[in-house]
Design an enzyme around this catalytic site. Structure first.
Site, PDB file in Angstrom:
ATOM      1  CB  SER A 193      -0.959  -0.032   1.186  1.00 46.54           C
ATOM      2  OG  SER A 193      -2.145   0.627   0.850  1.00 46.54           O
ATOM      3  CE  LYS A 245     -17.372  20.599  10.130  1.00 44.32           C
ATOM      4  NZ  LYS A 245     -16.238  20.738   9.206  1.00 44.32           N
TER       5      LYS A 245
END
Length: 371
Positions: A193, A245
């Protein structure tokens, strides 16, 4: 968790693979004074003991004269302390001659080399912002030290990491790409990765046959704890400036719109990953994308599919670095901060021995009456 925090915790990763000895002491000699009971002596503390005050009353001159034979014993104890200090200093000298000088003014052990040298940098553990060589700041510091030292001809990255923070991996891959001297990677058990994104920018990659290499892909984890909160009777009220949010905060499931938003971010970051690997490995983006299934490959398969160059060891990686640098051979030095844990341990050992010797001298002065 806010969407900003969620962004910072995006990871390219499959998951992580992953006092000082007291100076020799001696019991105080028995008092040579007739009729006086020996006072118990305080035990020396490893790090923070202060000299203890003496509570014994002054000795009258009329008492029996002191025997001198025990002074030899105390002198032997003192010599033993001094010998211990010299031994620790000698061990320190041997270790520093092998791995570099331990100087707090020196930003890197790279400053200690004097001949043709290959610097080895460990990238071990999670790729993140922690100041080590597995972080952008730590890696750049060592690459800069190697860049500025004319004796360091090349660098080997010894990689053992399952990835980590996406942005940290991106920054580190750029530092490796822009390094002017040859860079060779030696894969340990895991190079996956974000760690592989960094490795892909090297000039050559060695891997073991059983190493896990690749795992090209991006993951963003969002945990929904609302069901657990409900069972526990916990109610969370979010006061937000926008409906999304609190997305990813764990207090409610994502909406379909929010899920699509985050998926678009993951796809965009994955495109950056694929392009970076393609550029570093001189492969087409389509070829890399075909390998970007999020899974690792064995070292054998990685060599076959182009993610690595050759099966080999760390020693072979050093030899390849010498070849790319145009030198027949070279010494090696592990590049890391000179204020490493080993350095601190040795410094503490030295300080402790000095403190213990000082206490022994004070004890000798009190007992013998030196002025």
């Amino acid at each position: 968790m806010t969407d900003q925090n969620q962004w910072q915790n995006q990871a390219w990763g499959t998951g992580q693979p992953q006092g000082a000895p007291a100076a020799p002491g001696a019991s105080p000699a028995a008092s040579p004074l007739q009729g006086q009971q020996a006072q118990p002596q305080p035990q020396a503390r490893p790090t923070y003991a202060a000299p203890q005050p003496a509570y014994a009353a002054p000795v009258a001159p009329a008492l029996a004269p002191k025997r001198r034979g025990w002074i030899v014993g105390l002198a032997a104890v003192l010599a033993f302390f001094i010998l211990g200090a010299a031994s620790i200093a000698s061990c320190t000298a041997v270790m520093t001659s092998s791995v570099g000088a331990f100087s707090y003014e020196s930003p890197s052990w790279a400053d200690t080399v004097t001949g043709d040298t290959v610097g080895i940098i460990n990238i071990d553990g999670t790729i993140q912002y922690d100041g080590t060589t597995s972080s952008p700041e730590g890696l750049k510091a060592q690459l800069d030290a190697a860049e500025q030292n004319p004796h360091i001809k090349a660098v080997v990255l010894r990689v053992n990491s399952g990835g980590g923070v996406a942005t940290a991996g991106e920054e580190m891959s750029r530092y490796v790409r822009d390094f002017s001297k040859p860079v060779v990677v030696s894969c340990a058990s895991l190079d996956a990765s974000a760690a592989y994104m960094i490795s892909s920018q090297a000039d050559y990659i060695y891997t073991a046959e059983t190493s896990a290499v690749g795992s090209i892909g991006v993951i963003m984890s969002v945990t929904d704890l609302s069901g657990l909160y409900e069972k526990l009777g916990i109610s969370v009220d979010n006061i937000t400036s926008a409906d999304a949010k609190d997305a990813g905060g764990g207090n409610r499931p994502l909406t379909e719109e929010e899920r699509a938003w985050y998926q678009a971010q993951v796809d965009q970051i994955n495109d950056v990953f694929i392009k970076t690997v393609a550029d570093g490995r001189a492969m087409t983006e389509d070829a890399v994308r075909a390998l970007a299934n999020g899974l690792t490959y064995t070292g054998i398969d990685a060599v076959e599919n182009g993610l690595a160059d050759e099966i080999g060891t760390l020693e072979q990686a050093v030899a390849k670095a010498c070849e790319l640098a145009g030198i027949p051979d070279a010494d090696t030095v592990y590049l890391q901060s000179s204020t490493s844990d080993l350095s601190r341990l040795l410094d503490i050992m030295g300080e402790q021995n000095e403190d213990t010797t000082t206490r022994a001298l004070k004890e000798l002065e009190d007992r013998v009456g030196l002025e």
